[in-house]
Design a protein around this motif. Structure first.
Motif, PDB file in Angstrom:
ATOM      1  N   HIS A 101      30.456  61.173  36.455  1.00 44.18           N
ATOM      2  CA  HIS A 101      29.545  60.042  36.627  1.00 44.18           C
ATOM      3  C   HIS A 101      29.974  58.918  35.700  1.00 44.18           C
ATOM      4  O   HIS A 101      30.842  59.088  34.850  1.00 44.18           O
ATOM      5  N   GLY A 102      29.393  57.740  35.913  1.00 44.98           N
ATOM      6  CA  GLY A 102      29.551  56.673  34.925  1.00 44.98           C
ATOM      7  C   GLY A 102      30.850  55.896  35.009  1.00 44.98           C
ATOM      8  O   GLY A 102      31.208  55.221  34.052  1.00 44.98           O
ATOM      9  N   ASP A 103      31.565  55.960  36.124  1.00 41.85           N
ATOM     10  CA  ASP A 103      32.836  55.243  36.228  1.00 41.85           C
ATOM     11  C   ASP A 103      32.969  54.735  37.654  1.00 41.85           C
ATOM     12  O   ASP A 103      33.047  55.521  38.600  1.00 41.85           O
ATOM     13  N   THR A 104      33.021  53.418  37.801  1.00 40.83           N
ATOM     14  CA  THR A 104      33.051  52.857  39.163  1.00 40.83           C
ATOM     15  C   THR A 104      34.369  53.159  39.877  1.00 40.83           C
ATOM     16  O   THR A 104      34.429  53.046  41.097  1.00 40.83           O
ATOM     17  N   ASP A 105      35.418  53.522  39.132  1.00 40.64           N
ATOM     18  CA  ASP A 105      36.671  53.897  39.801  1.00 40.64           C
ATOM     19  C   ASP A 105      36.645  55.331  40.313  1.00 40.64           C
ATOM     20  O   ASP A 105      37.462  55.702  41.140  1.00 40.64           O
ATOM     21  N   LYS A 106      35.754  56.140  39.782  1.00 40.62           N
ATOM     22  CA  LYS A 106      35.717  57.543  40.192  1.00 40.62           C
ATOM     23  C   LYS A 106      34.636  57.804  41.226  1.00 40.62           C
ATOM     24  O   LYS A 106      34.852  58.531  42.184  1.00 40.62           O
ATOM     25  N   VAL A 107      33.470  57.235  40.980  1.00 40.79           N
ATOM     26  CA  VAL A 107      32.331  57.464  41.869  1.00 40.79           C
ATOM     27  C   VAL A 107      32.218  56.269  42.804  1.00 40.79           C
ATOM     28  O   VAL A 107      32.281  55.121  42.357  1.00 40.79           O
ATOM     29  N   GLN A 108      32.073  56.567  44.097  1.00 36.85           N
ATOM     30  CA  GLN A 108      32.104  55.490  45.086  1.00 36.85           C
ATOM     31  C   GLN A 108      31.080  54.389  44.801  1.00 36.85           C
ATOM     32  O   GLN A 108      31.406  53.223  44.717  1.00 36.85           O
ATOM     33  N   PHE A 109      29.813  54.801  44.688  1.00 39.66           N
ATOM     34  CA  PHE A 109      28.783  53.815  44.393  1.00 39.66           C
ATOM     35  C   PHE A 109      27.568  54.573  43.882  1.00 39.66           C
ATOM     36  O   PHE A 109      27.470  55.782  44.044  1.00 39.66           O
ATOM     37  N   GLY A 110      26.655  53.849  43.303  1.00 37.41           N
ATOM     38  CA  GLY A 110      25.436  54.496  42.849  1.00 37.41           C
ATOM     39  C   GLY A 110      24.499  53.461  42.284  1.00 37.41           C
ATOM     40  O   GLY A 110      24.906  52.362  41.921  1.00 37.41           O
ATOM     41  N   MET A 111      23.243  53.814  42.234  1.00 34.65           N
ATOM     42  CA  MET A 111      22.245  52.868  41.741  1.00 34.65           C
ATOM     43  C   MET A 111      21.781  53.205  40.332  1.00 34.65           C
ATOM     44  O   MET A 111      20.966  52.492  39.759  1.00 34.65           O
ATOM     45  N   GLY A 112      22.259  54.324  39.776  1.00 30.15           N
ATOM     46  CA  GLY A 112      21.996  54.594  38.364  1.00 30.15           C
ATOM     47  C   GLY A 112      20.703  55.326  38.102  1.00 30.15           C
ATOM     48  O   GLY A 112      20.027  55.805  39.018  1.00 30.15           O
TER      49      GLY A 112
ATOM     50  N   ALA B 294      34.440  38.610  38.414  1.00 30.68           N
ATOM     51  CA  ALA B 294      35.608  39.070  39.183  1.00 30.68           C
ATOM     52  C   ALA B 294      35.097  39.737  40.447  1.00 30.68           C
ATOM     53  O   ALA B 294      33.964  40.195  40.486  1.00 30.68           O
ATOM     54  N   ALA B 295      35.946  39.814  41.459  1.00 29.81           N
ATOM     55  CA  ALA B 295      35.571  40.561  42.661  1.00 29.81           C
ATOM     56  C   ALA B 295      35.434  42.040  42.288  1.00 29.81           C
ATOM     57  O   ALA B 295      36.055  42.507  41.328  1.00 29.81           O
ATOM     58  N   GLU B 296      34.640  42.773  43.057  1.00 28.10           N
ATOM     59  CA  GLU B 296      34.389  44.170  42.681  1.00 28.10           C
ATOM     60  C   GLU B 296      35.662  45.001  42.599  1.00 28.10           C
ATOM     61  O   GLU B 296      35.778  45.880  41.767  1.00 28.10           O
ATOM     62  N   ASN B 297      36.631  44.722  43.472  1.00 28.31           N
ATOM     63  CA  ASN B 297      37.880  45.505  43.428  1.00 28.31           C
ATOM     64  C   ASN B 297      38.757  45.121  42.247  1.00 28.31           C
ATOM     65  O   ASN B 297      39.783  45.748  42.001  1.00 28.31           O
ATOM     66  N   LYS B 298      38.349  44.086  41.528  1.00 30.24           N
ATOM     67  CA  LYS B 298      39.099  43.673  40.340  1.00 30.24           C
ATOM     68  C   LYS B 298      38.314  43.949  39.063  1.00 30.24           C
ATOM     69  O   LYS B 298      38.593  43.357  38.013  1.00 30.24           O
ATOM     70  N   LEU B 299      37.316  44.797  39.165  1.00 30.89           N
ATOM     71  CA  LEU B 299      36.460  45.062  38.002  1.00 30.89           C
ATOM     72  C   LEU B 299      36.071  46.537  37.989  1.00 30.89           C
ATOM     73  O   LEU B 299      35.487  47.036  38.958  1.00 30.89           O
ATOM     74  N   ARG B 300      36.426  47.206  36.918  1.00 33.40           N
ATOM     75  CA  ARG B 300      36.030  48.606  36.738  1.00 33.40           C
ATOM     76  C   ARG B 300      35.029  48.655  35.598  1.00 33.40           C
ATOM     77  O   ARG B 300      35.298  48.114  34.518  1.00 33.40           O
ATOM     78  N   VAL B 301      33.894  49.281  35.843  1.00 34.18           N
ATOM     79  CA  VAL B 301      32.886  49.418  34.797  1.00 34.18           C
ATOM     80  C   VAL B 301      32.721  50.902  34.466  1.00 34.18           C
ATOM     81  O   VAL B 301      32.533  51.722  35.372  1.00 34.18           O
ATOM     82  N   ILE B 302      32.830  51.205  33.204  1.00 38.27           N
ATOM     83  CA  ILE B 302      32.713  52.594  32.750  1.00 38.27           C
ATOM     84  C   ILE B 302      31.586  52.675  31.733  1.00 38.27           C
ATOM     85  O   ILE B 302      31.579  51.944  30.738  1.00 38.27           O
ATOM     86  N   ALA B 303      30.625  53.532  32.004  1.00 35.75           N
ATOM     87  CA  ALA B 303      29.579  53.824  31.013  1.00 35.75           C
ATOM     88  C   ALA B 303      29.846  55.250  30.531  1.00 35.75           C
ATOM     89  O   ALA B 303      29.499  56.205  31.208  1.00 35.75           O
ATOM     90  N   PRO B 304      30.497  55.392  29.389  1.00 30.08           N
ATOM     91  CA  PRO B 304      30.834  56.745  28.914  1.00 30.08           C
ATOM     92  C   PRO B 304      29.579  57.417  28.359  1.00 30.08           C
ATOM     93  O   PRO B 304      28.505  57.235  28.922  1.00 30.08           O
ATOM     94  N   ASP B 305      29.674  58.194  27.311  1.00 31.52           N
ATOM     95  CA  ASP B 305      28.444  58.718  26.715  1.00 31.52           C
ATOM     96  C   ASP B 305      27.584  57.539  26.276  1.00 31.52           C
ATOM     97  O   ASP B 305      28.073  56.610  25.633  1.00 31.52           O
ATOM     98  N   VAL B 306      26.340  57.587  26.664  1.00 32.83           N
ATOM     99  CA  VAL B 306      25.416  56.498  26.336  1.00 32.83           C
ATOM    100  C   VAL B 306      24.248  57.096  25.558  1.00 32.83           C
ATOM    101  O   VAL B 306      23.638  58.070  25.995  1.00 32.83           O
ATOM    102  N   GLY B 307      23.988  56.496  24.404  1.00 32.03           N
ATOM    103  CA  GLY B 307      23.014  57.066  23.474  1.00 32.03           C
ATOM    104  C   GLY B 307      21.598  56.600  23.711  1.00 32.03           C
ATOM    105  O   GLY B 307      21.008  55.909  22.887  1.00 32.03           O
ATOM    106  N   GLY B 308      21.058  56.996  24.844  1.00 29.51           N
ATOM    107  CA  GLY B 308      19.677  56.634  25.165  1.00 29.51           C
ATOM    108  C   GLY B 308      19.625  55.298  25.881  1.00 29.51           C
ATOM    109  O   GLY B 308      20.492  54.433  25.700  1.00 29.51           O
ATOM    110  N   GLY B 309      18.620  55.126  26.722  1.00 26.63           N
ATOM    111  CA  GLY B 309      18.488  53.874  27.456  1.00 26.63           C
ATOM    112  C   GLY B 309      17.054  53.377  27.465  1.00 26.63           C
ATOM    113  O   GLY B 309      16.747  52.326  26.958  1.00 26.63           O
ATOM    114  N   PHE B 310      16.181  54.179  28.092  1.00 28.07           N
ATOM    115  CA  PHE B 310      14.736  53.879  28.158  1.00 28.07           C
ATOM    116  C   PHE B 310      14.464  52.556  28.856  1.00 28.07           C
ATOM    117  O   PHE B 310      13.449  51.915  28.614  1.00 28.07           O
ATOM    118  N   GLY B 311      15.391  52.137  29.703  1.00 30.28           N
ATOM    119  CA  GLY B 311      15.235  50.876  30.421  1.00 30.28           C
ATOM    120  C   GLY B 311      16.069  49.764  29.828  1.00 30.28           C
ATOM    121  O   GLY B 311      16.589  48.916  30.550  1.00 30.28           O
TER     122      GLY B 311
END
Lengths: 786, 156
Positions: A531-542, A239-256
């Motif tokens: 953090h963690g919500d593309t609708d709230k935070v303008q942009f970010g690289m993580g 979908a186009a970016e304005n038609k897609l919201r990505v939310i990373a809520p609490d995330v239990g570890g990543g390590f890459g």
């Protein structure tokens, strides 16, 4: 300041986690939610000749079965690697096509060919078992050294000999000349064992399609939701970016492992549109082992030359890296730009050359795992230094010391410009804390009990704070690696910080609030992190590459600079004073040396009421900034490991592990220490316990916690951790260097150097299990005369 | 389907569940008590530990249908307004990072301390590490978990 920079503030976010109120992706349940289960290949390499879903579709509660032809037919794009690395002959890397659902061929055990959408998770899984796939098995390459042999089966048509690229860094002729003139040359062959990152929270995705708005929402276990949205939009055509919201809520570890955008997230989004249902998928651990990107998996030969004064005159490294069946998002950068430029270590080496060849195999894709390239480099360098010291009959600390970089900035011959550090001081700190002077007595005491004591060093450097966008771009990165921040001062004076960094255990809700509380001298309770919500935070690289503090916090500081300037203008106007005389302290904005002051919240209110602002000033008190670093940051450290080995069983106990680090300025020592503890434990896991093993058919033998040995509490010691703060990074406003990866980068060679010291045999591969150690002890025993 | 009645966190609950429903599923999906986590499929990681009739049990390996009449306590039932000393100790000692293993760690640790106290045994750091054999944490390296449990043991 009770909660400012340098204070061990207890974490603000802990209450929800200790009371079971955390909100992870699998905790989310949407109305009208269905469940996805993937039909995965049991073969490591096979042609897909046909898929018969009729039995599954006939089951009550099965909504849909979708395959790769439908997916690609709907225009969903192939999964890409976002970092272009060219071979040394200038040719581009051979990126093989990777569809989220395989169509013609499967290339590793676990490669998905179809997805079942059903009313319950259990039903979806049962139905997935009922999907009949007709495979024609092909020969398998399970191990990287078999990928390059004559006549090896081709995994991707566009990668002759299964090679992805043949890349080099440094001056080979000068390095060869240095080695040719050396008084002594040490050679080593080492393998960096393949690992599975294993964040405790398995990956999960909940995708919802709103057909009225033609809009998608994805909850997902991501370290970088904006990057996920960018890639899902720009490359996978979901979908186009304005038609897609990505939310990373609490995330239990990543390590890459949660950087990448995997087939499952793509498929769930697409399937939510196809079925007009919310679609949820949650990995179990067995599925995680066969789908989460693995890490490391290098085979290396290296030579280091020394002159008659034991100074390094040349270092030549040849590495083969296994990238698995497909090129994952950052896979190409890990064994190249995140690896070879670190081969100078803490040492002044004028001649370095590194050749890296990467190959496809029929295994899970390999990408960044905590440290990503830097642990592999550190392992080569620090095993080399210890081995050379033994061959030269020198104290390993002394050999390091006489080769240390002594002045900064220091330009290595392999891209990096070290900014600040004090390697002799850090080593000295570690040596005192480890009581090196008392080691001989402890070794003798252990020997009296029939035990073997050993001590091993690792003095390491990292390049963190990824990364200057222009430099990254010139090296092939497909994205800029800046960070963004927004500081919103509300009319009541409370503050929200919106950041593109993402916390999945790092404690940003506390540390980011600390730098704000410190700057504006307000209680930390009045600062919230969003953090963690593309609708709230303008942009970010993580968050990855130890970048949240050096890059993410720096963006916050830049935005705070702008807020402070406006606050001073408003206060100067209201208090009829000069801006230069305004100071912010004790919850007040005041005229220095007078009793004229406004409360902090009064300035916020004045900005929003806007009845009395300076002419031309916009109302409101909210500022945005992007920070693009001018250089990497260079955390460094000295680790010393002391072990005791039982020669009868090979069982090894870590008696003491000492970590002295230079992370520059420390925001919260409680959290920084915790990062070191966790990183060192993962490094000890790599050194002594963990290994992903495939059999020759490409079947994963270590697919559960009963087979893949995760470090348990009794496997590791308590740690002695200290920090040096007097060499802050000159390249960001806080002087921070990043601390997330140091432990995992520095610890494996310290452990192996200690064990090999104890047993008197340098030939010991990771993981040094009791069996491996016992065998190495036996191999080192003199052969009895017949 | 089986009808089950049990007490969860002091409240009577009941449900009709398929026979193969695990306690972890019943808690998470039927009761929406999502603090109990599932981190593996082989009952190794311990993120799912709850107390059943006062004993710590891995809820991922327990059939809900086998627990008719049982008294179950989950992480959500540990605090009575005030944080339990173990919860407070994990906060005070930075005993958690991502938080995913934390509910299971806390449920295991509360039992551990209570059991050692009841037996009059000294809960040494070595004993804590041995007792944590069934709980995996990937973030903390256990250093601060051990400290948290020692701290809580002194206050419980």
């Amino acid at each position: 300041m009770s909660s400012g920079i340098g204070v061990p503030v207890k974490r603000k976010e802990d209450k929800r986690f200790t009371t079971g109120k955390g909100k992870y992706t699998d905790d989310i349940r949407k109305d009208n939610q269905a469940y996805a289960a993937f039909v995965r290949s049991p073969h490591a390499h096979a042609k897909v000749k046909g898929i018969d879903a009729s039995a599954a579709l006939a089951m009550d509660g099965v909504i849909e079965v979708l395959d790769g032809h439908q997916l690609t037919g709907d225009g969903i794009g192939n999964i890409i690697c976002g970092w272009a690395v060219n071979s040394k002959d200038g040719s581009p890397m051979n990126m093989g096509a990777w569809s989220a659902l395989a169509t013609e061929k499967v290339r590793y055990v676990g490669d998905a060919v179809a997805v079942v959408i059903a009313e319950t998770q259990g039903l979806a899984r049962i139905a997935a078992e009922a999907v009949e796939v007709d495979y024609e098995a092909l020969p398998v390459i399970a191990h990287v050294m078999n990928a390059m042999t004559d006549g090896a089966v081709q995994i991707h048509e566009n990668a002759p000999g299964n090679q992805i690229f043949d890349w080099e860094l440094g001056d080979e002729a000068a390095t060869d000349a240095g080695l040719a003139g050396a008084a002594h040359v040490t050679s080593i062959d080492i393998t960096n064992n393949r690992l599975s990152p294993n964040p405790m929270e398995p990956r999960s995705a909940v995708a919802t399609y709103d057909d009225a708005e033609e809009h998608y929402t994805l909850y997902t276990t991501s370290q970088n939701p904006h990057v996920a949205r960018l890639v899902l939009s720009a490359f996978y055509n979901v979908a186009a970016e304005n038609k897609l919201r990505v939310i990373a809520p609490d995330v239990g570890g990543g390590f890459g492992a949660k950087i990448y955008i995997y087939p499952e997230e793509i498929t769930c989004l697409w399937a939510s549109m196809k079925t007009n249902r919310s679609v949820k998928w949650t990995s179990d651990r067995a599925e995680a082992f066969i789908t989460d990107a693995h890490g490391r998996d290098h085979v290396t030969t290296a030579k280091m030359g020394f002159d008659e004064n034991n100074k390094i005159v040349g270092f030549k490294v040849d590495t083969v890296a296994n990238l698995g069946a497909y090129m994952s998002l950052f896979s190409s950068s890990v064994p190249t730009y995140l690896y070879a430029p670190l081969l100078s270590g803490q040492y002044d080496i004028q001649n370095i050359h590194c050749n890296v060849r990467t190959y496809y195999t029929n295994t899970v894709p390999v990408d960044a795992y905590r440290g990503a390239g830097r642990p592999e480099a550190t392992y080569v360098v620090e095993r080399m230094m210890e081995t050379a010291a033994r061959e030269l009959g020198m104290d390993p600390a002394e050999l390091r010391r006489i080769n240390f970089v002594q002045s900064f900035p220091h330009q290595t011959p392999i891209l990096m410009a070290y900014d600040a550090g004090d390697f002799p001081k850090i080593l000295g700190m570690a040596q005192s804390a480890a009581d090196v002077a008392g080691f001989a007595a402890r070794k003798a005491e252990a020997a009296s009990r029939g035990k073997l004591r050993g001590m091993g060093y690792s003095t390491f450097i990292e390049a963190c704070g990824l990364a200057p966008s222009k430099a990254a771009g010139s090296l092939g990165a497909g994205v800029g690696l800046w960070e963004s921040a927004e500081v919103r001062v509300n009319p009541v004076g409370s503050i929200e910080i919106l950041t593109g960094s993402h916390s999945h255990g790092q404690g940003h809700e506390t540390t980011f609030a600390q730098i704000v509380a410190d700057r504006f001298d307000i209680p930390i309770e009045s600062v919230n992190i969003v953090h963690g919500d593309t609708d709230k935070v303008q942009f970010g690289m993580g968050t990855y590459g130890s970048r949240s503090a050096p890059v993410g916090m720096s963006a916050v500081v830049k935005a705070m600079d702008k807020v402070e300037a406006k606050v001073k203008k408003i206060a100067a106007h209201t208090l009829e004073a000069s801006e230069d005389d305004i100071v912010i302290e004790g919850g007040e904005v005041k005229v220095a040396g007078t009793d004229k002051a406004m409360a902090w919240h009064e300035v916020g209110l004045a900005a929003y009421i806007a009845h009395n602002l300076p002419d031309g000033m916009e109302p409101g008190l909210k500022e945005t900034a992007f920070f693009d670093p001018v250089n990497f940051s260079f955390p460094s450290g000295a680790f010393i490991c002391e072990v005791e080995v039982d020669p009868d069983t090979g069982e090894t106990e870590i008696i003491k592990f000492t970590a002295a680090d230079d992370f520059g300025t420390i925001i919260n020592p409680l959290i920084v220490d915790g990062q070191v503890h966790g990183g060192v434990t993962q490094g000890i896991g790599q050194a002594m316990l963990e290994q992903v093993i495939y059999d020759d058919d490409g079947q994963l033998l270590t697919g559960s916690y009963m087979d893949y040995t995760m470090p348990r509490a009794a496997d590791v010691p308590s740690y002695d951790v200290s920090h040096m703060e007097d060499q802050p990074s000159p390249n960001n406003p806080l002087g921070v260097k990043g601390c997330g990866e140091a432990g995992a980068i520095g610890s494996p060679p310290a452990v192996i150097n200690a064990i090999t010291d104890a047993i008197g045999n340098n030939d010991l591969a990771m993981p040094a299990t009791p069996q491996a150690v016992w065998r190495a002890i036996q191999a080192a025993k003199p052969v009895a005369a017949e | 389907m089986t009808t089950i009645n049990m007490t969860v966190n002091g409240k009577a609950v009941s449900g009709d569940v398929p026979d193969q429903t695990l306690l972890s599923e019943f808690l998470r999906e039927n009761l929406r008590l999502t603090g109990t986590h599932v981190g593996c499929d082989t009952s190794q990681c311990g993120a799912c530990v709850v107390h059943i009739n006062g004993k710590p049990v891995k809820s991922c390996s327990t059939l809900a249908a086998s627990l008719d009449g049982a008294d179950v306590k989950t992480i959500e039932g540990v605090s009575n307004g005030e944080l339990h000393p173990m919860q407070q100790a994990f906060n005070d000692n930075h005993g958690l990072q991502c938080g995913f293993c934390t509910p299971g760690m806390i449920m295991t640790s509360i039992d551990m301390v209570e059991r050692y106290k009841a037996a009059g045994k000294d809960l040494t750091s070595d004993a804590i590490r041995a007792e944590l054999e069934g709980n995996i944490c990937r973030c903390t390296g256990y250093h601060n978990i051990v400290k948290s449990i020692e701290d809580a043991a002194a206050k419980m």
